[in-house]
Scaffold this motif. Structure first.
Motif, PDB file in Angstrom:
ATOM      1  N   ASN A 108      -0.276  59.535  67.330  1.00 46.89           N
ATOM      2  CA  ASN A 108      -0.846  58.258  66.876  1.00 46.89           C
ATOM      3  C   ASN A 108      -2.435  58.065  67.090  1.00 46.89           C
ATOM      4  O   ASN A 108      -2.707  56.857  67.081  1.00 46.89           O
ATOM      5  N   GLY A 123       4.371  61.686  66.031  1.00 44.49           N
ATOM      6  CA  GLY A 123       5.437  62.139  67.277  1.00 44.49           C
ATOM      7  C   GLY A 123       4.904  61.565  68.539  1.00 44.49           C
ATOM      8  O   GLY A 123       3.937  61.543  68.681  1.00 44.49           O
ATOM      9  N   LYS A 139       9.134  69.582  70.173  1.00 46.66           N
ATOM     10  CA  LYS A 139      10.184  69.262  69.163  1.00 46.66           C
ATOM     11  C   LYS A 139      10.229  68.165  68.303  1.00 46.66           C
ATOM     12  O   LYS A 139      10.885  68.133  67.626  1.00 46.66           O
ATOM     13  N   GLU A 173      -5.120  60.387  65.587  1.00 46.32           N
ATOM     14  CA  GLU A 173      -5.569  60.665  64.008  1.00 46.32           C
ATOM     15  C   GLU A 173      -5.134  62.099  63.741  1.00 46.32           C
ATOM     16  O   GLU A 173      -5.160  62.767  64.816  1.00 46.32           O
TER      17      GLU A 173
HETATM   18  C1  FMN Z   1      -3.708  69.971  73.398  1.00 49.75           C
HETATM   19  C2  FMN Z   1      -3.182  68.655  72.243  1.00 49.75           C
HETATM   20  C3  FMN Z   1      -4.109  68.254  71.285  1.00 49.75           C
HETATM   21  C4  FMN Z   1      -3.470  67.011  70.683  1.00 49.75           C
HETATM   22  N1  FMN Z   1      -4.549  66.565  69.958  1.00 49.75           N
HETATM   23  C5  FMN Z   1      -3.935  65.352  69.083  1.00 49.75           C
HETATM   24  C6  FMN Z   1      -4.778  64.795  68.045  1.00 49.75           C
HETATM   25  O1  FMN Z   1      -5.940  65.340  67.665  1.00 49.75           O
HETATM   26  N2  FMN Z   1      -4.368  63.635  67.645  1.00 49.75           N
HETATM   27  C7  FMN Z   1      -3.262  63.081  67.764  1.00 49.75           C
HETATM   28  O2  FMN Z   1      -2.747  62.092  67.256  1.00 49.75           O
HETATM   29  N3  FMN Z   1      -2.437  63.854  68.666  1.00 49.75           N
HETATM   30  C8  FMN Z   1      -2.684  64.687  69.275  1.00 49.75           C
HETATM   31  N4  FMN Z   1      -2.066  65.496  69.998  1.00 49.75           N
HETATM   32  C9  FMN Z   1      -0.369  65.150  70.143  1.00 49.75           C
HETATM   33  C10 FMN Z   1       0.514  65.872  69.357  1.00 49.75           C
HETATM   34  O3  FMN Z   1      -0.084  66.439  68.054  1.00 49.75           O
HETATM   35  C11 FMN Z   1       1.866  65.192  69.066  1.00 49.75           C
HETATM   36  O4  FMN Z   1       2.466  64.867  70.394  1.00 49.75           O
HETATM   37  C12 FMN Z   1       2.819  65.988  68.530  1.00 49.75           C
HETATM   38  O5  FMN Z   1       4.023  65.238  68.148  1.00 49.75           O
HETATM   39  C13 FMN Z   1       3.526  67.205  69.265  1.00 49.75           C
HETATM   40  O6  FMN Z   1       4.480  67.897  68.311  1.00 49.75           O
HETATM   41  P1  FMN Z   1       5.484  68.817  68.999  1.00 49.75           P
HETATM   42  O7  FMN Z   1       6.517  67.939  69.502  1.00 49.75           O
HETATM   43  O8  FMN Z   1       6.229  69.449  67.905  1.00 49.75           O
HETATM   44  O9  FMN Z   1       5.022  69.815  69.973  1.00 49.75           O
HETATM   45  C14 FMN Z   1      -2.221  66.504  70.850  1.00 49.75           C
HETATM   46  C15 FMN Z   1      -1.373  67.119  71.801  1.00 49.75           C
HETATM   47  C16 FMN Z   1      -1.992  68.203  72.633  1.00 49.75           C
HETATM   48  C17 FMN Z   1      -0.981  68.912  73.481  1.00 49.75           C
END
Ligand code: FMN
Length: 275
Positions: free
Chosen positions: A98, A127, A13, A100
């Motif tokens: 946070n 997020g 979310k 990239e």
């Molecule tokens: C499988 C996976 C891979 C992710 N890869 C990255 C990434 O490459 N870089 C980053 O900063 N955050 C990464 N994240 C964190 C998410 O982008 C972040 O928590 C985002 O706020 C989640 O969005 P949502 O709350 O709409 O689901 C990753 C999260 C997951 C579950």
């Protein structure tokens, strides 16, 4: 331009929260009322069978997705690719934990362009990381008040750009960071990284929020590793905190992220140049 549609994938979310704040600023700037705003949340698997009607010049569309391994998650990319638009301005947002956002915003822009949208602005917001918990608080509680104020400003400034632009087709192409060919992104499936503790009351919330039908109600609500996309929606939504991250590679990655990416990053916003 009279209608705003938000289209997003957002297991935990944060993307949804950012898109709603952008929409507030945009709607205020363009004097568009709430009744002309529609949200299409395609996070749940059954919602992804919906085919949306084509968008035209009376629409403004916000597309939003989290960043997974520097890319748009495959389920989100596949849904976006089925949209059709003609001379429709699009506002593109990726939300990341946070570390990239790598090629995700470029990928979203490329998808939107192929669908027929005209990308007018793009943003990368922070997020709370999907892997975050109270003891490993990666980007905990982001987006915060300041992020949401920036999101509203971004929407407001996009509205101002749209008001000034007489002919969208003449707007200079939006430039965003990223490189093509994109990073490799996520593979299929996940390690077995979630433990269901005795605190589970079989309420089924985890299965309801799972975006990939990866929770088996017939087997103690265990995660089906082959279908799991690692989003952690089930862990965060559990009303009993009965789902925990096991020790192993994902928890190690979470700890690494918490140590390496602890300096809070600001949002980044980009606008297409006026004609
Ligand atoms: C499988 C996976 C891979 C992710 N890869 C990255 C990434 O490459 N870089 C980053 O900063 N955050 C990464 N994240 C964190 C998410 O982008 C972040 O928590 C985002 O706020 C989640 O969005 P949502 O709350 O709409 O689901 C990753 C999260 C997951 C579950």
């Amino acid at each position: 331009m009279k209608k705003i549609t938000l289209i997003y994938f957002s297991p935990t979310k944060t993307t949804e929260t950012v898109l709603r704040a952008i929409t507030q600023g945009l709607a205020r700037s363009l004097e568009i009322s709430g009744s002309e705003i529609t949200a299409v949340n395609f996070t749940r698997p059954e919602s992804r069978s919906t085919v949306l009607a084509p968008f035209d010049h009376n629409d403004i569309v916000l597309l939003g997705a989290p960043v997974y391994a520097g890319r748009v998650p495959a389920d989100a990319a596949n849904f976006f690719k089925n949209l059709t638009a003609s001379n429709t301005p699009a506002i593109l947002t990726v939300v990341y934990g946070n570390r990239e956002y790598d090629d995700a915003l470029l990928e979203l822009k490329d998808i939107a362009s192929v669908c027929g949208f005209i990308p007018v602005s793009g943003a990368a917001f922070i997020g709370e990381h999907s892997f975050a918990s109270t003891d490993i608080p990666i980007a905990m509680n982001r987006p915060d008040e300041n992020d949401l104020k920036q999101a509203e400003d971004f929407g407001n400034n996009t509205g101002k750009l749209l008001k000034k632009t007489k002919d969208l087709k003449k707007i200079a192409a939006l430039k965003v960071p990223g490189t093509f060919p994109y990073k490799e992104g996520m593979g299929k499936g996940a390690p077995d990284f979630i433990e269901v503790t005795d605190a589970c009351t079989n309420c089924g919330t985890c299965a309801t929020v799972c975006p990939s039908k990866a929770i088996d109600p017939e087997n103690g609500f265990a995660t089906i590793a082959a279908d799991c996309i690692l989003c952690c929606a089930c862990i965060k939504a559990c009303p009993e905190q009965a789902r925990l991250m096991k020790d192993g590679p994902i928890k190690d990655k979470a700890r690494w992220l918490n140590e390496t990416c602890s300096t809070p990053k600001p949002a980044q916003v980009f606008f297409a140049a006026e004609p």
